[in-house]
Design a protein around this motif. Structure first.
Motif, PDB file in Angstrom:
ATOM      1  N   LYS A 150       0.841  -1.210   0.000  1.00  0.00           N
ATOM      2  CA  LYS A 150       0.000   0.000   0.000  1.00  0.00           C
ATOM      3  C   LYS A 150       0.877   1.260   0.000  1.00  0.00           C
ATOM      4  O   LYS A 150       0.568   2.249  -0.659  1.00  0.00           O
ATOM      5  CB  LYS A 150      -0.909   0.013   1.234  1.00  0.00           C
ATOM      6  CG  LYS A 150      -2.159  -0.839   1.074  1.00  0.00           C
ATOM      7  CD  LYS A 150      -2.941  -0.952   2.365  1.00  0.00           C
ATOM      8  CE  LYS A 150      -3.719   0.275   2.746  1.00  0.00           C
ATOM      9  NZ  LYS A 150      -4.571   0.062   3.942  1.00  0.00           N
ATOM     10  N   LEU A 157       0.661   7.674  -5.974  1.00  0.00           N
ATOM     11  CA  LEU A 157      -0.524   8.541  -6.031  1.00  0.00           C
ATOM     12  C   LEU A 157      -0.146   9.897  -5.434  1.00  0.00           C
ATOM     13  O   LEU A 157      -0.627  10.286  -4.373  1.00  0.00           O
ATOM     14  CB  LEU A 157      -1.673   7.886  -5.250  1.00  0.00           C
ATOM     15  CG  LEU A 157      -2.193   6.573  -5.846  1.00  0.00           C
ATOM     16  CD1 LEU A 157      -3.057   5.807  -4.856  1.00  0.00           C
ATOM     17  CD2 LEU A 157      -2.983   6.840  -7.130  1.00  0.00           C
ATOM     18  N   LEU A 302      -5.523  -1.858  -8.261  1.00  0.00           N
ATOM     19  CA  LEU A 302      -5.724  -0.401  -8.386  1.00  0.00           C
ATOM     20  C   LEU A 302      -6.950  -0.096  -9.229  1.00  0.00           C
ATOM     21  O   LEU A 302      -7.760   0.755  -8.892  1.00  0.00           O
ATOM     22  CB  LEU A 302      -4.517   0.222  -9.096  1.00  0.00           C
ATOM     23  CG  LEU A 302      -3.341   0.682  -8.254  1.00  0.00           C
ATOM     24  CD1 LEU A 302      -2.269   1.275  -9.158  1.00  0.00           C
ATOM     25  CD2 LEU A 302      -3.759   1.714  -7.222  1.00  0.00           C
ATOM     26  N   THR A 309     -16.403   1.784  -6.850  1.00  0.00           N
ATOM     27  CA  THR A 309     -16.530   2.818  -5.825  1.00  0.00           C
ATOM     28  C   THR A 309     -16.701   4.183  -6.492  1.00  0.00           C
ATOM     29  O   THR A 309     -17.624   4.925  -6.179  1.00  0.00           O
ATOM     30  CB  THR A 309     -15.272   2.799  -4.934  1.00  0.00           C
ATOM     31  OG1 THR A 309     -14.127   2.705  -5.763  1.00  0.00           O
ATOM     32  CG2 THR A 309     -15.288   1.653  -3.955  1.00  0.00           C
ATOM     33  N   SER A 310     -15.811   4.494  -7.450  1.00  0.00           N
ATOM     34  CA  SER A 310     -15.875   5.830  -8.062  1.00  0.00           C
ATOM     35  C   SER A 310     -17.040   5.961  -9.033  1.00  0.00           C
ATOM     36  O   SER A 310     -17.632   7.031  -9.137  1.00  0.00           O
ATOM     37  CB  SER A 310     -14.568   6.137  -8.804  1.00  0.00           C
ATOM     38  OG  SER A 310     -13.527   6.235  -7.876  1.00  0.00           O
ATOM     39  N   LEU A 365     -20.862  10.904  -0.654  1.00  0.00           N
ATOM     40  CA  LEU A 365     -20.218   9.769   0.028  1.00  0.00           C
ATOM     41  C   LEU A 365     -20.817   9.523   1.410  1.00  0.00           C
ATOM     42  O   LEU A 365     -20.688   8.449   1.975  1.00  0.00           O
ATOM     43  CB  LEU A 365     -18.713  10.021   0.151  1.00  0.00           C
ATOM     44  CG  LEU A 365     -17.923   9.836  -1.134  1.00  0.00           C
ATOM     45  CD1 LEU A 365     -16.527  10.446  -1.021  1.00  0.00           C
ATOM     46  CD2 LEU A 365     -17.799   8.353  -1.488  1.00  0.00           C
ATOM     47  N   PRO A 370     -20.030   3.859  -1.165  1.00  0.00           N
ATOM     48  CA  PRO A 370     -20.099   2.620  -1.948  1.00  0.00           C
ATOM     49  C   PRO A 370     -19.802   1.363  -1.139  1.00  0.00           C
ATOM     50  O   PRO A 370     -20.382   0.317  -1.401  1.00  0.00           O
ATOM     51  CB  PRO A 370     -19.051   2.825  -3.042  1.00  0.00           C
ATOM     52  CG  PRO A 370     -18.291   4.040  -2.698  1.00  0.00           C
ATOM     53  CD  PRO A 370     -19.060   4.822  -1.686  1.00  0.00           C
ATOM     54  N   ARG A 376     -14.432  -7.927   9.366  1.00  0.00           N
ATOM     55  CA  ARG A 376     -13.241  -8.614   9.878  1.00  0.00           C
ATOM     56  C   ARG A 376     -13.682  -9.889  10.582  1.00  0.00           C
ATOM     57  O   ARG A 376     -14.797  -9.967  11.096  1.00  0.00           O
ATOM     58  CB  ARG A 376     -12.496  -7.759  10.920  1.00  0.00           C
ATOM     59  CG  ARG A 376     -12.181  -6.340  10.514  1.00  0.00           C
ATOM     60  CD  ARG A 376     -10.989  -6.231   9.586  1.00  0.00           C
ATOM     61  NE  ARG A 376     -10.705  -4.833   9.337  1.00  0.00           N
ATOM     62  CZ  ARG A 376     -11.158  -4.152   8.284  1.00  0.00           C
ATOM     63  NH1 ARG A 376     -11.884  -4.765   7.369  1.00  0.00           N
ATOM     64  NH2 ARG A 376     -10.869  -2.883   8.129  1.00  0.00           N
ATOM     65  N   PHE A 436     -14.073   6.114   3.578  1.00  0.00           N
ATOM     66  CA  PHE A 436     -12.826   5.487   3.139  1.00  0.00           C
ATOM     67  C   PHE A 436     -12.219   4.602   4.232  1.00  0.00           C
ATOM     68  O   PHE A 436     -11.045   4.243   4.168  1.00  0.00           O
ATOM     69  CB  PHE A 436     -11.819   6.567   2.718  1.00  0.00           C
ATOM     70  CG  PHE A 436     -12.274   7.339   1.497  1.00  0.00           C
ATOM     71  CD1 PHE A 436     -12.082   6.841   0.227  1.00  0.00           C
ATOM     72  CD2 PHE A 436     -12.929   8.556   1.644  1.00  0.00           C
ATOM     73  CE1 PHE A 436     -12.518   7.541  -0.897  1.00  0.00           C
ATOM     74  CE2 PHE A 436     -13.372   9.264   0.533  1.00  0.00           C
ATOM     75  CZ  PHE A 436     -13.170   8.754  -0.749  1.00  0.00           C
ATOM     76  N   ARG A 440      -5.587   0.682   9.979  1.00  0.00           N
ATOM     77  CA  ARG A 440      -4.568   0.057   9.116  1.00  0.00           C
ATOM     78  C   ARG A 440      -5.103  -0.345   7.731  1.00  0.00           C
ATOM     79  O   ARG A 440      -4.336  -0.514   6.802  1.00  0.00           O
ATOM     80  CB  ARG A 440      -3.947  -1.159   9.799  1.00  0.00           C
ATOM     81  CG  ARG A 440      -4.946  -2.256  10.130  1.00  0.00           C
ATOM     82  CD  ARG A 440      -4.259  -3.491  10.677  1.00  0.00           C
ATOM     83  NE  ARG A 440      -3.288  -3.140  11.699  1.00  0.00           N
ATOM     84  CZ  ARG A 440      -1.973  -3.340  11.573  1.00  0.00           C
ATOM     85  NH1 ARG A 440      -1.476  -3.887  10.496  1.00  0.00           N
ATOM     86  NH2 ARG A 440      -1.166  -3.011  12.551  1.00  0.00           N
ATOM     87  N   ILE A 444      -6.258   3.997   0.299  1.00  0.00           N
ATOM     88  CA  ILE A 444      -5.153   4.836  -0.180  1.00  0.00           C
ATOM     89  C   ILE A 444      -5.600   5.639  -1.397  1.00  0.00           C
ATOM     90  O   ILE A 444      -4.861   6.449  -1.920  1.00  0.00           O
ATOM     91  CB  ILE A 444      -3.924   3.993  -0.588  1.00  0.00           C
ATOM     92  CG1 ILE A 444      -4.356   2.912  -1.583  1.00  0.00           C
ATOM     93  CG2 ILE A 444      -3.229   3.406   0.619  1.00  0.00           C
ATOM     94  CD1 ILE A 444      -3.250   2.502  -2.500  1.00  0.00           C
ATOM     95  N   GLY A 445      -6.835   5.379  -1.866  1.00  0.00           N
ATOM     96  CA  GLY A 445      -7.270   5.975  -3.137  1.00  0.00           C
ATOM     97  C   GLY A 445      -8.114   7.226  -2.981  1.00  0.00           C
ATOM     98  O   GLY A 445      -8.601   7.773  -3.968  1.00  0.00           O
ATOM     99  N   PHE A 448      -6.982  10.322  -5.043  1.00  0.00           N
ATOM    100  CA  PHE A 448      -7.177  10.077  -6.475  1.00  0.00           C
ATOM    101  C   PHE A 448      -8.665  10.117  -6.819  1.00  0.00           C
ATOM    102  O   PHE A 448      -9.071  10.706  -7.832  1.00  0.00           O
ATOM    103  CB  PHE A 448      -6.569   8.734  -6.895  1.00  0.00           C
ATOM    104  CG  PHE A 448      -6.839   8.419  -8.339  1.00  0.00           C
ATOM    105  CD1 PHE A 448      -6.143   9.072  -9.344  1.00  0.00           C
ATOM    106  CD2 PHE A 448      -7.830   7.500  -8.696  1.00  0.00           C
ATOM    107  CE1 PHE A 448      -6.426   8.817 -10.683  1.00  0.00           C
ATOM    108  CE2 PHE A 448      -8.117   7.242 -10.026  1.00  0.00           C
ATOM    109  CZ  PHE A 448      -7.405   7.893 -11.028  1.00  0.00           C
ATOM    110  N   ALA A 449      -9.493   9.494  -5.955  1.00  0.00           N
ATOM    111  CA  ALA A 449     -10.940   9.470  -6.227  1.00  0.00           C
ATOM    112  C   ALA A 449     -11.491  10.894  -6.271  1.00  0.00           C
ATOM    113  O   ALA A 449     -12.297  11.228  -7.147  1.00  0.00           O
ATOM    114  CB  ALA A 449     -11.654   8.649  -5.154  1.00  0.00           C
TER     115      ALA A 449
END
Ligand code: HEM
Length: 497
Positions: A150, A157, A302, A309-310, A365, A370, A376, A436, A440, A444-445, A448-449
């Motif tokens: 990541k 990014l 990626l 999502t986007s 959002l 999304p 977990r 998002f 941990r 990470i996007g 960018f999104a």
């Protein structure tokens, strides 16, 4: 009588019977103490287990399936009414598994602050992601390795790349929407899904891979993406289902394309400043570079992590703006105010000044995150809200529910991008707004999104004026893993500037 007291008494009895043989006495005493110690430990555990308070359990009269049908039909309603009845932490069964939801910011902190060894992501995600992304990446590797991967992706990014991405995305959007003509009614979600594969491929994979993206490759992506299905989630992977076979074939073919491009880039010695190059140059902490298989897996990850999502977020955002015409006009006016009356080509710095558009995205959002549920596996007993969550429960947090809890959000179901301008309760709650994720496993996007969606919508607002078709605002399709809009057709008309 306490177990240890009982044990000494028994030892005493034993001693009197075998007092003539000290060795036997010592041995017997040790054995009995050990046995009683063990028995007492087990009994103690059982009695303390009885004292444990487990999360309230929502009963069901349907064996095995449990609440799967009610949840599948309307998951948000199901969770909200359970919250009302049972509070922030509760459990229920679906398809043989027990799920424990942690609703609201306080309860959610257990998931976001936990160690991966305690609340584990691989146990729940890997069966879905590994056949799609491949071996050696993401949830197929121990989490510390994925965290390193990541970090490598995050390096790629960066702002310098985003500056290029804005230009690429604006050009792709203009070109794609040419086919829409001056006015009409079209499926917005379908269009944005196709556009986002193109923009993500250009920005995240680089020009070589983008240039190979024809209809056949698009079909391969679609087949691969078909791997993210309820069937893949629930059924054993070895079943000879056509969708599984298609997924596996597509995975192989796409990887071969990526191998060739990566090898060509390596051989050419050309240093292009893009994400593929970042990955080719990246090394793990121990100095080992990524191999071609890992690079290909990360490129697939990626593309697909950002695809649904986007595209769903952009589509919902379009419908929210089409429903509120005055908001849409304010967004258009902001384009001129921030970028200039003549609307020059977009650039990254101007994009940052589009605050209203940004708040529209943030609010979209909130109401339509999304990822509806993060999951977990409890590998060790966990405590939340005074309850003990046993090993084996699938522990879940739902951004969708947190984003609309009546305790936290004022006029919770209203689409109001200006809510973030005022003081609001949610801002003070750490996990009230988590589209998002957090901790941990955080996305990470996000940056960018934001760049991608803001660029697409800036371009579209400059091109068209949007309306709902006969006032229809799409209902939510709960049958897909990401909640998409039903019948997402929008009316559009070219703007005369
Ligand atoms: C609107 C767009 C997006 C949304 C709402 C979103 C949402 C999320 C969420 C909720 C998580 C946490 C999952 C969990 O904790 O179980 C996540 C993780 C992640 N996302 Fe995104 N994402 C978006 C776009 C992207 C994009 C564009 C990329 C890649 C460029 C990306 C890559 C990742 C990765 C690598 C993770 C890490 C998973 C982990 O560590 O377990 N996402 N995302």
């Amino acid at each position: 009588m306490h177990f240890y007291e009982m044990s000494s008494r028994l030892i005493g009895d034993t001693v009197s019977k075998v007092s003539d043989n000290m060795t036997t006495v010592v041995l017997a005493a040790s054995v009995i103490t050990l046995i009683l110690g063990y028995v007492s430990k087990v009994l103690l555990r059982q009695s303390s287990d009885k004292d444990l308070k487990y999360p309230p359990y929502i009963p069901s009269s349907i064996p095995f399936l449990g609440h799967a049908i009610a949840f599948g039909k309307s998951p948000i309603e199901f969770l909200e009414s359970a919250y009302e009845k049972y509070g922030p932490v509760f459990s229920f069964t679906m398809v043989g598994s027990t799920f424990t939801y942690l609703l609201g910011s306080d309860a959610a902190q257990l998931m976001f602050n936990s160690k991966n060894d305690d609340l584990n992501a691989e146990d729940v995600y890997s069966r879905l992601t590994t056949p799609v992304f491949g071996k050696g990446v993401a949830y197929d590797v121990p989490n510390p390795v994925f965290l390193e991967q990541k970090k490598m992706l995050k390096t790629g990014l960066n702002i310098a790349h985003f500056r290029e991405h804005v230009k690429i995305i604006e050009a792709e959007t203009k070109e794609y929407f040419q086919r829409w003509g001056d006015s009409g009614e079209r499926n917005l979600f379908e269009a944005l899904s196709e556009l986002i594969i193109l923009t993500a491929s250009s920005c995240l994979h680089g020009k070589e891979i983008r240039s190979m993206l024809n209809e056949r490759v698009a079909q391969l992506y679609a087949d691969l993406d078909g791997g993210f299905s309820h069937a893949a989630w629930l059924l054993p992977g070895w079943l000879p289902l056509p969708s599984f076979r298609k997924r596996d074939r597509a995975h192989k073919e796409i990887k071969n394309i990526f191998f060739k491009v990566t090898q060509k880039r390596r051989q050419s010695g050309e240093k292009v400043d893009d994400i593929l190059q970042t990955l080719i140059d990246a090394t793990y902490k121990d100095g080992r570079p990524l191999n071609d298989n890992e690079i290909a897996g990360m490129l697939i990850g990626l593309l697909l992590a950002g695809q649904h999502t986007s595209s769903t977020t952009s589509a919902w955002m379009g419908f929210f703006m089409a429903r509120d015409k005055s908001l849409q006009e304010r967004c258009y006016a902001e384009q001129k105010a921030a970028c200039g009356e003549d609307l020059p080509p977009l650039d990254y710095d101007q994009l940052k000044d589009l605050n209203l558009l940004e708040r529209c995205l943030k609010e979209t959002l909130r109401l339509r995150p999304p990822i509806m549920t993060m999951m977990r596996m409890a590998r060790s007993p966990q405590t939340a809200a005074g309850y003990t969550i046993p090993v084996g429960h699938q522990v879940c947090v739902s951004p969708t529910v947190n984003h609309r809890l009546c305790d936290t959000w004022d006029k919770r179901l209203e689409f109001n991008p200006d809510r973030y301008l005022d003081d609001n309760l949610a801002a003070g709650e750490k996990f009230a707004y988590v589209p998002f994720g957090a901790g941990r496993h955080r996305c990470i996007g996000e940056n960018f999104a934001y760049v991608q969606i803001k660029t697409i919508w800036s371009t579209l607002l400059r091109m068209y004026d949007f309306d709902l078709v006969d006032g229809y605002f799409p209902t939510i399709n709960y049958t897909t893993m990401i909640h998409t809009p039903n019948n997402p057709v929008i009316r559009y008309k070219k703007r005369t500037q």
